[in-house]
Design a protein around this motif. Structure first.
Motif, PDB file in Angstrom:
ATOM      1  N   SER A 121      -4.026   3.711  -0.922  1.00 56.40           N
ATOM      2  CA  SER A 121      -4.640   2.689  -1.766  1.00 56.40           C
ATOM      3  C   SER A 121      -3.805   1.422  -1.746  1.00 56.40           C
ATOM      4  N   LEU A 122      -4.453   0.297  -2.018  1.00 56.51           N
ATOM      5  CA  LEU A 122      -3.740  -0.957  -2.171  1.00 56.51           C
ATOM      6  C   LEU A 122      -2.953  -0.955  -3.490  1.00 56.51           C
ATOM      7  N   HIS A 163       0.848  -1.195   0.000  1.00 57.54           N
ATOM      8  CA  HIS A 163       0.000   0.000   0.000  1.00 57.54           C
ATOM      9  C   HIS A 163       0.880   1.241   0.000  1.00 57.54           C
ATOM     10  N   ASP A 164       0.283   2.373  -0.395  1.00 61.58           N
ATOM     11  CA  ASP A 164       0.994   3.652  -0.384  1.00 61.58           C
ATOM     12  C   ASP A 164       0.322   4.638   0.568  1.00 61.58           C
ATOM     13  N   ARG A 165      -0.391   4.092   1.548  1.00 63.99           N
ATOM     14  CA  ARG A 165      -1.115   4.828   2.574  1.00 63.99           C
ATOM     15  C   ARG A 165      -2.497   5.283   2.114  1.00 63.99           C
TER      16      ARG A 165
END
Length: 412
Positions: A405-406, A401-403
């Motif tokens: 979105s998956l 994840h990028d905080r």
């Protein structure tokens, strides 16, 4: 203070103020440093980042653009510029910046993921199922063939709402030339040009990246058209500004008596009762409480769908990501996973659902093989291209994840 000492002092003070959360004061220090050294790389980047944090997106875009001009091709700067452009409601510029960032750092999966997210937000999901609607395609093509058979292949045809270019391609395949088609979204217009060239009809079709209401007769469109074809009708007929577009076309862009495809449209309906749909459209009580005021917040329109459609499993269940929601912080993460393939097939992507640990001994999941449709739905994370897999093999994935979105991608 001597000039030689001013720049380091401004930088040190700016970093100290940022750590203390005094963002406005820190920005003033970076800007003071830029007055001394307009090309100072840290000052350019840090001031742009602060402008983003201070919710000044247009100024942030200008600052990141200046940093890019001073250090062209830096993928970190380009990615930050793209994010600022997206926040400043400049999606097409953001897509271009992400593409430049990927060209500079092609192996970065975060950049590829962010680009796909942005494109997905820019291009409505219904384009793909619409293209796969054989009955719809056949009906439009039959109407186009009929019009050209009557008016001749030399008839001037205007296609409003290019999309993939499909309707113009149908006309070109029937022998029409001098076709003009317009598309308001530059990303879609560029893709249509590629599709038209791919199919050998670039000489017959001109794609204009404008809404139809901005077309200039005698420039974008050489002369008034004999035939108008458009598929900008929405499920509720009017959501895409169809009336404005058709009215404007008849005033400015079509010859009197021009053929219009479609020439009429109707909304047909009936009263219904449905306990299932009632649970999507409104609410009265939940867990013994009267929550009926929340029904006023329900959308006026919602897509109606059945339970999860048919699909075939190609692997066992696999944990893609686990988050400890009691942890004080969560850094972005991306990990490599190996998936055991159970059966030969063409993997479209990963069907993802949730598993919740609510309390000791209390859990919830919306496993698609067991759960009915609900507020939380399984999500298909489609691969950029389907992947042919073989039983007994392993497929490598990147998951994390990028905080916000998956991230689920096939590993290159």
């Amino acid at each position: 203070m001597p000039p030689s000492q001013q720049a380091p002092a401004h930088e040190a003070l700016a970093r100290s103020l940022t750590r203390r959360g005094a963002l406005h004061a820190a920005l003033l220090q970076w800007q003071a440093l830029l007055r001394l050294d307009p090309a100072h790389p840290d000052a350019l980047l840090e001031s742009a980042l602060l402008l983003r944090r201070l919710s000044r997106p247009l100024e942030a875009v200008a600052a990141f653009a200046e940093a890019d001009a001073r250090a062209p091709g830096d993928p970190q700067i380009l990615a930050a510029l793209a994010i600022a452009q997206a926040e400043a409601a400049q999606p097409d510029a953001a897509i271009a910046s992400f593409r430049r960032a990927i060209a500079a750092d092609p192996g970065n999966p975060h950049l590829r993921h962010q680009l796909r997210r942005l494109i997905g937000a820019r291009v409505p999901f219904w384009h793909i199922p619409m293209l796969n609607d054989v009955a719809r395609n056949d009906a439009f093509e039959a109407a186009i063939l009929q019009a050209l058979a009557t008016d001749g292949p030399g008839a001037r045809l205007l296609d409003i709402g290019t999309g993939s270019g499909l309707l113009s391609l149908m006309a070109a395949r029937a022998g029409a030339t001098g076709i003009v088609t317009c598309e308001a979204v530059p990303l879609i217009a560029d893709t249509a040009r590629r599709i038209i060239a791919l199919n050998g009809h670039a000489d017959a079709i001109s794609v204009v990246a404008k809404p139809s209401t901005a077309l200039v007769l005698g420039d974008d469109l050489p002369d008034r058209a004999d035939i108008l074809v458009s598929e900008i009708l929405s499920s509720d007929l009017l959501a895409e500004g169809v009336l404005e577009a058709f009215e404007d076309a008849q005033r400015r862009l079509l010859r009197p008596g021009a053929r219009i495809i479609p020439r009429a449209a109707a909304a047909i309906g009936c009263l219904i009762e449905s306990p299932v749909l009632a649970n999507y459209a409104g609410v009265t009580r939940a867990a013994g409480f009267d929550v009926s005021p929340f029904a006023a917040l329900a959308p006026a329109r919602l897509p109606v769908h059945g339970r999860m459609g048919q699909w075939r499993r190609l692997s066992p269940d696999l944990e893609l990501l686990r988050l400890d929601l009691t942890a004080p912080t969560h850094d972005p993460v991306l990990a490599s996973l190996s998936v055991a393939v159970l059966a030969d097939g063409l993997a479209l992507g990963v069907l993802q659902w949730m598993q919740l640990d609510l309390a000791q001994g209390i859990g919830f999941d919306n496993h698609p093989e067991a759960a009915a449709d609900g507020g939380w739905m399984p999500i298909l994370h489609a691969f950029p291209q389907p992947v042919q897999v073989t039983a007994g093999s392993m497929l490598a994935l990147l998951a994390g994840h990028d905080r916000s979105s998956l991230i689920i991608l096939p590993a290159d």
